[in-house]
Motif scaffolding. Structure first.
Motif, PDB file in Angstrom:
ATOM      1  N   ARG A   1       4.256   6.902  -7.040  1.00  0.00           N
ATOM      2  CA  ARG A   1       3.333   6.986  -8.176  1.00  0.00           C
ATOM      3  C   ARG A   1       2.142   6.042  -7.971  1.00  0.00           C
ATOM      4  N   ALA A   2       2.414   4.825  -7.511  1.00  0.00           N
ATOM      5  CA  ALA A   2       1.332   3.868  -7.273  1.00  0.00           C
ATOM      6  C   ALA A   2       0.465   4.309  -6.109  1.00  0.00           C
ATOM      7  N   PHE A   3       1.093   4.840  -5.068  1.00  0.00           N
ATOM      8  CA  PHE A   3       0.351   5.282  -3.885  1.00  0.00           C
ATOM      9  C   PHE A   3      -0.610   6.414  -4.259  1.00  0.00           C
ATOM     10  N   ALA A   4      -0.110   7.383  -5.014  1.00  0.00           N
ATOM     11  CA  ALA A   4      -0.948   8.518  -5.422  1.00  0.00           C
ATOM     12  C   ALA A   4      -2.045   8.082  -6.389  1.00  0.00           C
ATOM     13  N   ALA A   5      -1.792   7.006  -7.157  1.00  0.00           N
ATOM     14  CA  ALA A   5      -2.771   6.551  -8.153  1.00  0.00           C
ATOM     15  C   ALA A   5      -4.016   5.956  -7.517  1.00  0.00           C
ATOM     16  N   MET A   6      -3.965   5.641  -6.234  1.00  0.00           N
ATOM     17  CA  MET A   6      -5.160   5.129  -5.565  1.00  0.00           C
ATOM     18  C   MET A   6      -6.172   6.239  -5.301  1.00  0.00           C
ATOM     19  N   ALA A   7      -5.710   7.485  -5.334  1.00  0.00           N
ATOM     20  CA  ALA A   7      -6.559   8.617  -4.970  1.00  0.00           C
ATOM     21  C   ALA A   7      -7.444   9.060  -6.124  1.00  0.00           C
ATOM     22  N   GLN A   8      -8.514   9.725  -5.774  1.00  0.00           N
ATOM     23  CA  GLN A   8      -9.366  10.325  -6.787  1.00  0.00           C
ATOM     24  C   GLN A   8      -8.623  11.468  -7.471  1.00  0.00           C
ATOM     25  N   LYS A   9      -9.111  11.857  -8.644  1.00  0.00           N
ATOM     26  CA  LYS A   9      -8.451  12.882  -9.430  1.00  0.00           C
ATOM     27  C   LYS A   9      -8.283  14.165  -8.624  1.00  0.00           C
ATOM     28  N   GLY A  10      -7.058  14.672  -8.622  1.00  0.00           N
ATOM     29  CA  GLY A  10      -6.755  15.910  -7.908  1.00  0.00           C
ATOM     30  C   GLY A  10      -6.412  15.727  -6.444  1.00  0.00           C
ATOM     31  N   LEU A  11      -6.475  14.482  -5.930  1.00  0.00           N
ATOM     32  CA  LEU A  11      -6.224  14.244  -4.505  1.00  0.00           C
ATOM     33  C   LEU A  11      -4.945  13.444  -4.258  1.00  0.00           C
ATOM     34  N   GLY A  12      -4.103  13.360  -5.276  1.00  0.00           N
ATOM     35  CA  GLY A  12      -2.872  12.605  -5.143  1.00  0.00           C
ATOM     36  C   GLY A  12      -1.979  13.109  -4.029  1.00  0.00           C
ATOM     37  N   GLN A  13      -1.834  14.424  -3.921  1.00  0.00           N
ATOM     38  CA  GLN A  13      -0.999  14.982  -2.857  1.00  0.00           C
ATOM     39  C   GLN A  13      -1.611  14.763  -1.484  1.00  0.00           C
ATOM     40  N   ASP A  14      -2.934  14.723  -1.424  1.00  0.00           N
ATOM     41  CA  ASP A  14      -3.611  14.495  -0.145  1.00  0.00           C
ATOM     42  C   ASP A  14      -3.291  13.104   0.405  1.00  0.00           C
ATOM     43  N   ILE A  15      -3.335  12.094  -0.470  1.00  0.00           N
ATOM     44  CA  ILE A  15      -3.056  10.747   0.026  1.00  0.00           C
ATOM     45  C   ILE A  15      -1.574  10.585   0.359  1.00  0.00           C
ATOM     46  N   LEU A  16      -0.709  11.263  -0.388  1.00  0.00           N
ATOM     47  CA  LEU A  16       0.724  11.201  -0.075  1.00  0.00           C
ATOM     48  C   LEU A  16       1.017  11.805   1.286  1.00  0.00           C
ATOM     49  N   ARG A  17       0.272  12.850   1.657  1.00  0.00           N
ATOM     50  CA  ARG A  17       0.481  13.458   2.972  1.00  0.00           C
ATOM     51  C   ARG A  17       0.080  12.519   4.106  1.00  0.00           C
ATOM     52  N   ARG A  18      -0.801  11.557   3.824  1.00  0.00           N
ATOM     53  CA  ARG A  18      -1.199  10.595   4.856  1.00  0.00           C
ATOM     54  C   ARG A  18      -0.040   9.676   5.227  1.00  0.00           C
ATOM     55  N   GLY A  19       0.781   9.327   4.234  1.00  0.00           N
ATOM     56  CA  GLY A  19       1.946   8.489   4.504  1.00  0.00           C
ATOM     57  C   GLY A  19       1.633   7.002   4.582  1.00  0.00           C
ATOM     58  N   ILE A  20       0.546   6.661   5.234  1.00  0.00           N
ATOM     59  CA  ILE A  20       0.133   5.270   5.391  1.00  0.00           C
ATOM     60  C   ILE A  20      -1.390   5.233   5.415  1.00  0.00           C
ATOM     61  N   VAL A  21      -1.988   4.271   4.713  1.00  0.00           N
ATOM     62  CA  VAL A  21      -3.451   4.199   4.632  1.00  0.00           C
ATOM     63  C   VAL A  21      -3.905   2.750   4.755  1.00  0.00           C
ATOM     64  N   ASP A  22      -5.151   2.576   5.190  1.00  0.00           N
ATOM     65  CA  ASP A  22      -5.773   1.251   5.192  1.00  0.00           C
ATOM     66  C   ASP A  22      -6.108   0.866   3.755  1.00  0.00           C
ATOM     67  N   VAL A  23      -5.809  -0.377   3.396  1.00  0.00           N
ATOM     68  CA  VAL A  23      -6.064  -0.836   2.035  1.00  0.00           C
ATOM     69  C   VAL A  23      -6.681  -2.221   2.045  1.00  0.00           C
ATOM     70  N   GLU A  24      -7.265  -2.585   0.923  1.00  0.00           N
ATOM     71  CA  GLU A  24      -7.617  -3.969   0.641  1.00  0.00           C
ATOM     72  C   GLU A  24      -7.024  -4.298  -0.720  1.00  0.00           C
ATOM     73  N   TYR A  25      -6.660  -5.563  -0.877  1.00  0.00           N
ATOM     74  CA  TYR A  25      -5.968  -5.930  -2.111  1.00  0.00           C
ATOM     75  C   TYR A  25      -6.240  -7.387  -2.467  1.00  0.00           C
ATOM     76  N   LYS A  26      -5.979  -7.704  -3.720  1.00  0.00           N
ATOM     77  CA  LYS A  26      -6.049  -9.083  -4.188  1.00  0.00           C
ATOM     78  C   LYS A  26      -5.055  -9.252  -5.333  1.00  0.00           C
ATOM     79  N   ARG A  27      -4.610 -10.464  -5.528  1.00  0.00           N
ATOM     80  CA  ARG A  27      -3.716 -10.734  -6.640  1.00  0.00           C
ATOM     81  C   ARG A  27      -4.530 -10.810  -7.928  1.00  0.00           C
ATOM     82  N   VAL A  28      -3.966 -10.278  -8.995  1.00  0.00           N
ATOM     83  CA  VAL A  28      -4.612 -10.295 -10.305  1.00  0.00           C
ATOM     84  C   VAL A  28      -3.590 -10.767 -11.341  1.00  0.00           C
ATOM     85  N   PRO A  29      -4.055 -11.269 -12.486  1.00  0.00           N
ATOM     86  CA  PRO A  29      -3.111 -11.698 -13.524  1.00  0.00           C
ATOM     87  C   PRO A  29      -2.304 -10.518 -14.074  1.00  0.00           C
TER      88      PRO A  29
END
Length: 260
Positions: free
Chosen positions: A109-137
């Motif tokens: 659910r979190a992985f698919a939520a990074m995608a633009q609307k309607g592209l959730g299945q597309d990012i899931l098919r990638r399996g692994i993606v480059d990301v950037e992240y930071k800690r937030v409160p």
């Protein structure tokens, strides 16, 4: 006491140099079942499924921090701008990722939520993606820090508690317990993840002290009346205190807190 002070000083210095709110680059993968993360090393169990709307994550040891990182929140976005949004998603750390290829393994659910609307299945098919992240409160509106008494607890010989709804950008690195009205404190030890325990259980209603760190800053939070005389395993008790501190960190190159 001197040993504890030295430990706390070392922990604060280590946290300060970590600069959690700096943006970091890595990769992320996902688990197809959120239950794999909820039943992970933090010990949250099914309660984790309600954190961040089920947007859960397993983090590498540098994020897990021997269990002190359990419950930490991170904003993660994939770097493919044609596939993903600029906002990404916010996840709660509930497990340890022992892999070396990614800093995070997310719930699907979190992985698919990074995608633009309607592209959730597309990012899931990638399996692994480059990301950037930071800690937030972490934000728990109208929700105090709470303790769940674990089923393994046996009054009056053993008490195990699970920390829930720890807000802000903080880590709890020490817990003491005493009978309400007493100054005879005894310490709990981290059993694993978000679970602490002691075999020195005071009689009567119980109060707690929490050593809370936030970057290079730290304080003691007192919860004067938490567990009633007739506390029971399996129950969740409100500490009546909120933890919402934001980490004080000496990382001037990213103190603005914005994405790069």
């Amino acid at each position: 006491m001197s040993v504890f002070i030295c430990f706390l000083f070392f922990f604060l210095i280590s946290s300060a140099t970590a600069c959690d709110r700096c943006v970091k680059q890595s990769k992320a993968a996902f688990f197809s079942k959120s239950s794999a993360l909820s039943s992970g090393a933090c010990g949250y169990g099914s309660l984790a499924l309600g954190f961040s709307g089920g947007h859960l994550a397993a983090g590498v040891p540098s994020l897990f921090k021997g269990g002190a990182g359990c419950g930490a929140c991170f904003q993660i976005r994939c770097k493919n701008t044609t596939l993903c949004t600029k906002q990404g998603t916010i996840v709660t750390l509930t497990d340890l990722n022992q892999g070396s290829q990614t800093d995070f393994v997310l719930s699907s659910r979190a992985f698919a939520a990074m995608a633009q609307k309607g592209l959730g299945q597309d990012i899931l098919r990638r399996g692994i993606v480059d990301v950037e992240y930071k800690r937030v409160p972490c934000e728990y509106k109208n929700q105090n820090l709470s303790l769940r008494v674990e089923e393994s607890s046996q009054k009056p010989h053993y008490l195990a508690i699970k920390l829930l709804y720890q807000g802000g950008q903080t880590e709890i690195v020490g817990i003491d317990v005493a009978q309400v009205g007493s100054s005879n404190w005894s310490f709990l030890s981290r059993n694993h993840g978000a679970i602490w325990d002691t075999s020195r259980v005071p009689a009567g209603a119980l109060q707690f002290r929490f050593v809370v760190t936030a970057g290079y800053d730290g304080k003691t939070v007192w919860a004067p009346n938490v567990l009633p005389v007739n506390w029971k395993p399996g129950m969740i008790y409100d500490t009546k205190v909120q933890i919402s501190d934001i980490a004080q960190e000496g990382c001037s190159h990213c103190d603005h807190g914005r994405w790069k």
